[in-house]
Design a protein around this motif. Structure first.
Motif, mmCIF file in Angstrom:
data_model
loop_
_atom_site.group_PDB
_atom_site.id
_atom_site.type_symbol
_atom_site.label_atom_id
_atom_site.label_comp_id
_atom_site.label_asym_id
_atom_site.label_seq_id
_atom_site.Cartn_x
_atom_site.Cartn_y
_atom_site.Cartn_z
ATOM 1 N N UNK A 36 0.834 -1.201 0.000
ATOM 2 C CA UNK A 36 0.000 0.000 0.000
ATOM 3 C C UNK A 36 0.864 1.244 0.000
ATOM 4 N N UNK A 37 0.539 2.184 -0.899
ATOM 5 C CA UNK A 37 1.245 3.459 -0.947
ATOM 6 C C UNK A 37 0.816 4.311 0.240
ATOM 7 N N UNK A 38 1.763 4.684 1.080
ATOM 8 C CA UNK A 38 1.447 5.436 2.297
ATOM 9 C C UNK A 38 1.023 6.859 1.959
ATOM 10 N N UNK A 39 -0.003 7.353 2.668
ATOM 11 C CA UNK A 39 -0.415 8.745 2.551
ATOM 12 C C UNK A 39 -1.051 9.115 1.231
ATOM 13 N N UNK A 40 -1.680 8.167 0.545
ATOM 14 C CA UNK A 40 -2.325 8.452 -0.742
ATOM 15 C C UNK A 40 -3.815 8.176 -0.616
ATOM 16 N N UNK A 41 -4.548 9.177 -0.167
ATOM 17 C CA UNK A 41 -5.996 9.012 -0.037
ATOM 18 C C UNK A 41 -6.702 9.247 -1.365
ATOM 19 N N UNK A 42 -6.075 10.066 -2.234
ATOM 20 C CA UNK A 42 -6.665 10.339 -3.539
ATOM 21 C C UNK A 42 -6.363 9.202 -4.509
ATOM 22 N N UNK A 43 -7.310 8.955 -5.403
ATOM 23 C CA UNK A 43 -7.131 7.906 -6.407
ATOM 24 C C UNK A 43 -6.889 8.531 -7.775
ATOM 25 N N UNK A 337 0.994 -6.796 -6.749
ATOM 26 C CA UNK A 337 0.193 -5.595 -6.977
ATOM 27 C C UNK A 337 0.530 -4.449 -6.028
ATOM 28 N N UNK A 338 0.110 -3.255 -6.443
ATOM 29 C CA UNK A 338 0.347 -2.026 -5.698
ATOM 30 C C UNK A 338 -0.993 -1.332 -5.464
ATOM 31 N N UNK A 339 -1.256 -0.966 -4.214
ATOM 32 C CA UNK A 339 -2.499 -0.286 -3.858
ATOM 33 C C UNK A 339 -2.231 1.213 -3.750
ATOM 34 N N UNK A 340 -2.901 2.015 -4.590
ATOM 35 C CA UNK A 340 -2.752 3.469 -4.583
ATOM 36 C C UNK A 340 -4.135 4.081 -4.411
ATOM 37 N N UNK A 418 5.534 2.978 -5.583
ATOM 38 C CA UNK A 418 5.000 4.341 -5.516
ATOM 39 C C UNK A 418 6.024 5.216 -4.815
ATOM 40 N N UNK A 419 6.585 6.195 -5.547
ATOM 41 C CA UNK A 419 7.683 7.003 -5.025
ATOM 42 C C UNK A 419 7.433 8.463 -5.361
ATOM 43 N N UNK A 420 7.402 9.309 -4.340
ATOM 44 C CA UNK A 420 7.250 10.751 -4.520
ATOM 45 C C UNK A 420 6.064 11.074 -5.437
ATOM 46 N N UNK A 421 4.950 10.432 -5.166
ATOM 47 C CA UNK A 421 3.702 10.634 -5.902
ATOM 48 C C UNK A 421 3.813 10.241 -7.371
#
Length: 439
Positions: A36-43, A337-340, A418-421
């Motif tokens: 899970x990408x930390x601190x990414x509430x927006x999709x 997989x990656x969760x964003x 997921x790196x630097x948005x």
């Protein structure tokens, strides 16, 4: 009461790990391997290509990032440190063998395992060597009679065994597995061995933290829960093992931990949810004869499970194991997989990256490598599946060359991060591609 105390400590440990995961310093982003990408509430609703970087070498291991540097190991033995601001090479370290282990960065050092059996510790800023530790040797899994080939006394190497174990750095220790069938815990500063545990098979999966324990799978198809301080066995769980053809056999990927549950896929064709404290099975998902060779990503309510021959990303209710839906990838998926935000991103062996809505499975965005778009050898048929006649020709047992042809599609074996948005992914040909959310 002991189980409640264990669960509370586990929750605190995972929260602490997640708080340091913004840079993506380890495989699947954190010590729990949540993906899970930390601190990414927006999709993000779509992505656009931001930049690319050519390594000019094949890549199996996933990238990591910390301190403004992107680290990518390649099968030519080079570990690349790429400055994320200038997008230029900061430094290069050459190991004596290929790198198929996703690095881990912690406290100014970077750790990775190379195919010659050395666990390297380098200065993360400069690439200067700090120490190394030699295992009993690294190799791909091999067995008699594999894939229906004759039992003529010669073991056949499994060409689908892509990865070496990726280190876990926790509580001042570096924990990793080896082809010599051991799990090692080393002092993170000095490389001195704290303990070693002998399993029943090669260990190419990455360990995952579960409170005061680490859990790791091996090629004997078993999961081992070991005490982080001493290496003592807390429990062992045996998944299925096909010893006739040695096909439906082995745990290839890292498990992931969420609360009091550990989730793990096996090449026996099932995906398991086990009690972290006891190792007792809570439920299992039938992948219909397909390997589960990747690590599952975990959201608040879902588990996202990649499959190989099943050609789907299976999305399950994480409490009951009930299938919510399948997303058709149509091809093998070894990347995790990656969760964003509210979306899941999956990269496949045919050179595609899919972003889907995590709740519904609706497609949001898709990327194809130029090689996949060209499909020069016609390996992909009209249904988007591999054409086995073209892939294997007259030698259905010739899998090594078939896999090499697949890699030329720009196949993804490494997992997206997921790196630097930005979404960053490296294909098997060594091209780094970074995508930013589209405006």
């Amino acid at each position: 009461m002991r189980r409640l105390a264990f669960t509370a400590l586990l929750g605190l440990a995972l929260s602490a790990a997640a708080s340091h995961a913004a840079d993506w310093p380890t495989f699947m982003g954190d010590a729990a391997r949540s993906g899970a990408a930390a601190g990414t509430s927006q999709t993000p609703r779509a992505f656009q290509l931001a930049w690319e970087y050519e390594l000019h070498a094949p890549v199996t291991a996933s990238p990591v990032a910390a301190g403004g540097l992107l680290y990518v190991g390649a099968e030519d033995g080079n570990l690349h440190a790429i400055d994320l601001t200038s997008r230029r090479l900061r430094w290069l370290f050459h190991a004596d063998a290929g790198i198929a282990s996703t690095p881990a960065v912690a406290d100014g050092l970077i750790y990775f395992l190379s195919r010659d059996g050395q666990l390297h510790a380098l200065d993360a800023a400069s690439g200067a060597p700090r120490w190394s530790f030699r295992t009993g040797g690294e190799a791909r899994f091999a067995a008699h009679g594999m894939f229906g080939l004759p039992r003529d006394g010669h073991k056949r190497t499994d060409p689908w065994d892509f990865f070496l174990s990726s280190p876990l750095v926790v509580d001042g220790k570096v924990v990793f597995g080896s082809s010599d069938e051991h799990v090692y815990a080393l002092d993170a500063k000095t490389g001195a061995m704290a303990w070693a545990y002998k399993t029943g098979g090669m260990v190419h999966a990455a360990p995952v933290q579960a409170g005061s324990r680490v859990i790791v799978g091996a090629w004997d198809s078993a999961l081992y829960a070991l005490d982080l301080a001493t290496g003592a066995l807390a429990w062992r769980y045996q998944t299925g093992a096909d010893h006739k053809d040695s096909i439906m056999l082995g745990i290839q990927a890292a498990a992931s931990v969420d609360g009091d549950t550990v989730y793990a896929g096996s090449r026996d064709g099932f995906f398991y949810a086990l009690d972290v404290a006891t190792g007792q099975m809570r439920w299992r998902h039938d992948a219909k004869g397909s390997w589960v060779p990747g690590t599952a990503a975990i959201s608040a309510g879902h588990v996202f499970v990649p499959t190989s021959d099943g050609g789907v990303l299976a999305v399950l209710d994480k409490r009951s194991g009930r299938k919510l839906y399948d997303f058709p990838t149509r091809v093998w998926t070894f990347a995790s997989p990656l969760l964003v935000g509210g979306s899941i991103i999956i990269a496949t062996m045919d050179g595609q990256v899919h972003q889907i809505d995590a709740a519904s499975g609706d497609p949001l965005w898709r990327f194809m490598t130029p090689e996949r778009l060209a499909n020069a050898r016609g390996l992909i048929d009209a249904q988007g599946k591999f054409d086995h006649a073209r892939l294997y020709g007259s030698r259905p047992d010739e899998m090594v060359s078939a896999i090499e042809h697949v890699k030329r599609l720009g196949a993804f074996i490494a997992s997206p991060v997921w790196i630097q948005n930005e979404l960053v992914i490296v294909n098997a040909l060594g091209k780094v591609s970074a995508f930013k959310p589209a405006r």
